[in-house]
Design a protein around this motif. Structure first.
Motif, PDB file in Angstrom:
ATOM      1  N   CYS A   5       0.840  -1.200   0.000  1.00 16.35           N
ATOM      2  CA  CYS A   5       0.000   0.000   0.000  1.00 16.35           C
ATOM      3  C   CYS A   5       0.873   1.247   0.000  1.00 16.35           C
ATOM      4  N   HIS A  31      -3.102  -3.249  -8.075  1.00 14.96           N
ATOM      5  CA  HIS A  31      -3.260  -3.017  -6.652  1.00 14.96           C
ATOM      6  C   HIS A  31      -4.608  -2.360  -6.361  1.00 14.96           C
ATOM      7  N   CYS A  35      -7.454  -3.395  -3.681  1.00 17.07           N
ATOM      8  CA  CYS A  35      -7.320  -2.656  -2.432  1.00 17.07           C
ATOM      9  C   CYS A  35      -8.242  -1.444  -2.394  1.00 17.07           C
ATOM     10  N   CYS A  38      -6.614   2.005  -1.085  1.00 16.13           N
ATOM     11  CA  CYS A  38      -5.831   2.779  -2.041  1.00 16.13           C
ATOM     12  C   CYS A  38      -6.720   3.344  -3.135  1.00 16.13           C
TER      13      CYS A  38
HETATM   14 ZN   LIG Z   1      -3.455  -0.645  -0.936  1.00 19.26          ZN
END
Ligand SMILES: [Zn+2]
Length: 60
Positions: A5, A31, A35, A38
């Motif tokens: 992250c 990512h 996620c 994020c």
């Molecule tokens: Zn992340």
């Protein structure tokens, strides 16, 4: 190949200042798919940038 992250948020910030390389872009996309944190960070930075751009219109 997996992005932390911390690395992802660095790429998100870097992407505001310069174009990301294809590899960086792909890693970041991967990512962000996985996620939610994020993703939200990315969205917030985007909004901030737009607001800053609007505020900076006409002023130096
Ligand atoms: Zn992340």
């Amino acid at each position: 190949m997996k992005l932390s992250c911390r690395a992802a948020s660095r790429l998100i910030s870097a992407g505001m200042d310069r174009p990301l390389t294809v590899a960086e872009h792909l890693k970041l996309r991967m990512h962000l798919l996985l996620c939610g944190n994020c993703r939200q960070f990315s969205r917030q930075l985007d909004l901030l940038r737009q607001a800053a751009r609007r505020a900076g219109d006409g002023a130096d």
